[in-house]
Design a protein around this motif. Sequence first.
Motif, mmCIF file in Angstrom:
data_model
loop_
_atom_site.group_PDB
_atom_site.id
_atom_site.type_symbol
_atom_site.label_atom_id
_atom_site.label_comp_id
_atom_site.label_asym_id
_atom_site.label_seq_id
_atom_site.Cartn_x
_atom_site.Cartn_y
_atom_site.Cartn_z
ATOM 1 N N SER A 18 3.898 5.019 2.345
ATOM 2 C CA SER A 18 3.840 4.379 1.034
ATOM 3 C C SER A 18 2.664 3.406 0.980
ATOM 4 O O SER A 18 2.108 3.030 2.007
ATOM 5 N N LYS A 19 2.331 2.974 -0.225
ATOM 6 C CA LYS A 19 1.270 1.999 -0.409
ATOM 7 C C LYS A 19 1.737 0.652 0.147
ATOM 8 O O LYS A 19 2.930 0.346 0.127
ATOM 9 N N ARG A 21 2.802 -3.126 0.267
ATOM 10 C CA ARG A 21 3.465 -3.958 -0.730
ATOM 11 C C ARG A 21 3.569 -5.377 -0.191
ATOM 12 O O ARG A 21 3.664 -5.585 1.018
ATOM 13 N N GLU A 22 3.521 -6.325 -1.072
ATOM 14 C CA GLU A 22 3.618 -7.724 -0.675
ATOM 15 C C GLU A 22 5.022 -8.055 -0.204
ATOM 16 O O GLU A 22 6.002 -7.501 -0.697
ATOM 17 N N ASP A 23 5.097 -8.971 0.766
ATOM 18 C CA ASP A 23 6.381 -9.436 1.267
ATOM 19 C C ASP A 23 6.365 -10.964 1.257
ATOM 20 O O ASP A 23 6.016 -11.597 2.252
ATOM 21 N N TYR A 31 2.301 -8.680 3.894
ATOM 22 C CA TYR A 31 2.464 -7.371 3.288
ATOM 23 C C TYR A 31 3.134 -6.422 4.275
ATOM 24 O O TYR A 31 3.175 -6.663 5.466
#
Length: 80
Positions: A18-19, A21-23, A31
Motif C-alpha cells: 500500500s501507499k 500513510r501518516e501515523d 509514517y
Amino acid sequence: MFFSHPESGVAAVAEVDSKPREDPDDPEFGYRVEATLLPEPTDALYGSPVGRDEMELGQVRSVQKVKPGALKILLERAGL
C-alpha cells in the motif's frame, strides 16, 4: 530492506502492499507502509547480503533509489 546492524547491507526483500500513510500516534516513525516479506529472495540474501560498498551508497536514507549496477547485484543474489 536495508539493515545497519551488525553490518550495513540489504538482507531482505519485501513487496509494498500500500501507499505510505501518516501515523500521528507514533512520534518516532511518522509514517507506515504495509509490505509483505518475500521468503525465498530474503533467504537467499540472508546468506549473502549485498553490502553498502557493493551498492555504492554514501549516506543511507530511509528511502532511496537503487543504482542500476546495484540493482543487478541485488536481483542476482536474491534469485530474482
